[in-house]
Design an enzyme around this catalytic site. Structure first.
Site, PDB file in Angstrom:
ATOM      1  CG  ASN A  55      -6.782  -1.155   1.326  1.00 28.43           C
ATOM      2  OD1 ASN A  55      -6.080  -0.540   0.540  1.00 28.43           O
ATOM      3  ND2 ASN A  55      -6.286  -1.832   2.351  1.00 28.43           N
ATOM      4  CB  CYS A 111      -0.983  -0.013   1.166  1.00 27.42           C
ATOM      5  SG  CYS A 111      -2.015  -1.471   1.152  1.00 27.42           S
ATOM      6  CG  HIS A 168      -3.577   2.976   3.217  1.00 28.17           C
ATOM      7  ND1 HIS A 168      -3.947   2.951   1.884  1.00 28.17           N
ATOM      8  CD2 HIS A 168      -3.566   1.683   3.628  1.00 28.17           C
ATOM      9  CE1 HIS A 168      -4.141   1.696   1.512  1.00 28.17           C
ATOM     10  NE2 HIS A 168      -3.926   0.899   2.552  1.00 28.17           N
TER      11      HIS A 168
END
Ligand code: COA
Length: 331
Positions: A288, A116, A258
């Protein structure tokens, strides 16, 4: 004494697949509910690719949009970095495929595999190469196609992720008011590799019928453990770069955490002392999207007129590795 050149974000772009997958889709295939997903994660829907689309397709569209905003042609780029863990192929890099698609003849292109935070990792690498004058114009992409790494029988992972890509074009600043990447911090702890991983398909467990029958090509995650480390690492990294720059949280105009889980994002913002109205949120509509999460949220906030020239932006991320990092920039 070496003078470091100012590195600025000249343009942003993103591309999200058109297929919208609402929480109700998962109610039909696993034992879950819209209510559980919404309250535990903040996610209402996510985007997933159509069969046949690959990482370079999404990355090329996001990049074209960022190049257009920056008013820079692909031929001018001398560096292309794609942050992704879901490359088109095991080899060559998606960077080289995007270079080919864009016609960026003179660029050097490669991928950064850091889950990520890969976009922040890519930004850090580009910043260093540009500060010392090695490269003048760079494209940094964060993108992921997580949907084909998901086990649609595992309710604890399949509801969380989505696909997408975001990009920035970097150049050198031409004076005051031109923005600047002030700081980037990237960190990792390989001792925690097992908390999120995709066991099969690499050199340890190459593609085989057995590997696929056991579902080892899919994401395995210990969600609870990741949750704790996510909060700790994102807070530490953000505090570190703010203190390096002598900046306090009340000076931050926009915070882009994030976009993994609204509960993680809320706790991190609270611990950093950043009010919710300054937090950019896309997790409800995209889930996500791993490496795409920050550049997509940035691009949307810029295009919606939220983030404006001169604003101070803090972004941070965490993911498999474990990896984490943060960046502070004046847009
Ligand atoms: N629907 C319904 N129930 C679910 C579920 C789902 N989609 N997924 C898990 N559950 C169940 C679990 O099986 C568990 O049941 P049990 O108590 O009978 O064993 C229960 O919900 C609680 O599970 P738990 O893992 O404690 O839930 P949680 O509140 O921690 O939320 C996550 C789970 C995954 C949403 C959360 O841990 C998380 O977001 N972690 C971070 C993951 C992440 O961001 N990863 C990406 C890193 S980039």
């Amino acid at each position: 004494m070496t003078f470091l050149k100012k590195v600025t974000i000249k343009g942003t772009g993103s591309y999200m697949p058109e297929r919208v997958v609402p929480n109700s889709y998962f109610e039909k295939i696993v034992d879950t509910s819209d209510e559980w997903i919404t309250t535990r994660t903040g996610i209402k829907e996510r985007r997933m690719i159509e069969k046949g689309q690959a990482m370079s397709d999404l990355a090329t569209l996001a990049s074209a949009s960022a190049l257009q905003m920056a008013d820079i042609s692909a031929e001018e780029l001398d560096l292309i970095i794609i942050g992704t863990s879901t490359a088109d192929m095991l080899s060559p890099s998606t960077g080289c495929l995007v270079q080919h698609r864009l016609g960026a003849k003179k660029a050097v292109a490669f991928d950064v595999n850091a889950a990520c935070p890969a976009f922040i990792y890519g930004l850090a690498v580009a910043q260093k190469f540009m500060q010392d004058g090695t490269y003048q114009k760079a494209l940094v992409v964060g993108g992921e196609i997580v949907s084909n790494r998901l086990d649609f029988k595992d309710r604890s992972t399949c509801v969380l992720f989505g696909d997408g890509a975001g990009a920035v074009v970097l150049g050198h600043g031409n004076g005051l008011g031109d923005g600047e990447i002030l700081s980037t911090d990237i960190e990792s702890d390989g001792d925690l590799w097992h908390l999120i991983h995709v066991p099969g398909g690499g050199s340890r467990l190459p593609a085989s019928h057995e590997m696929i029958n056991e579902g080892l090509q899919y994401v395995k995650m210990q969600g609870n453990e990741v949750f704790k480390h996510a909060i700790r690492t994102m807070v530490d990294s953000a505090k570190k770069i703010m203190s390096q720059q002598g900046i306090t949280s009340d000076e931050i105009d926009w915070f882009i955490p994030h976009q993994a889980n609204i509960r993680i994002m809320d706790v991190v913002a609270e611990r950093l002392g950043i009010p919710s109205e300054k937090v950019i949120v896309t997790v409800h509509k995209y889930g996500n999207t791993s490496a795409a999460s920050i550049p997509v949220a940035l691009d949307e906030a810029v295009r919606e007129g939220k983030i404006r020239k001169g604003d101070l932006v803090l972004a941070n991320s965490f993911g498999a590795g474990l990896t984490w990092g943060a960046t502070l920039f004046r847009f």
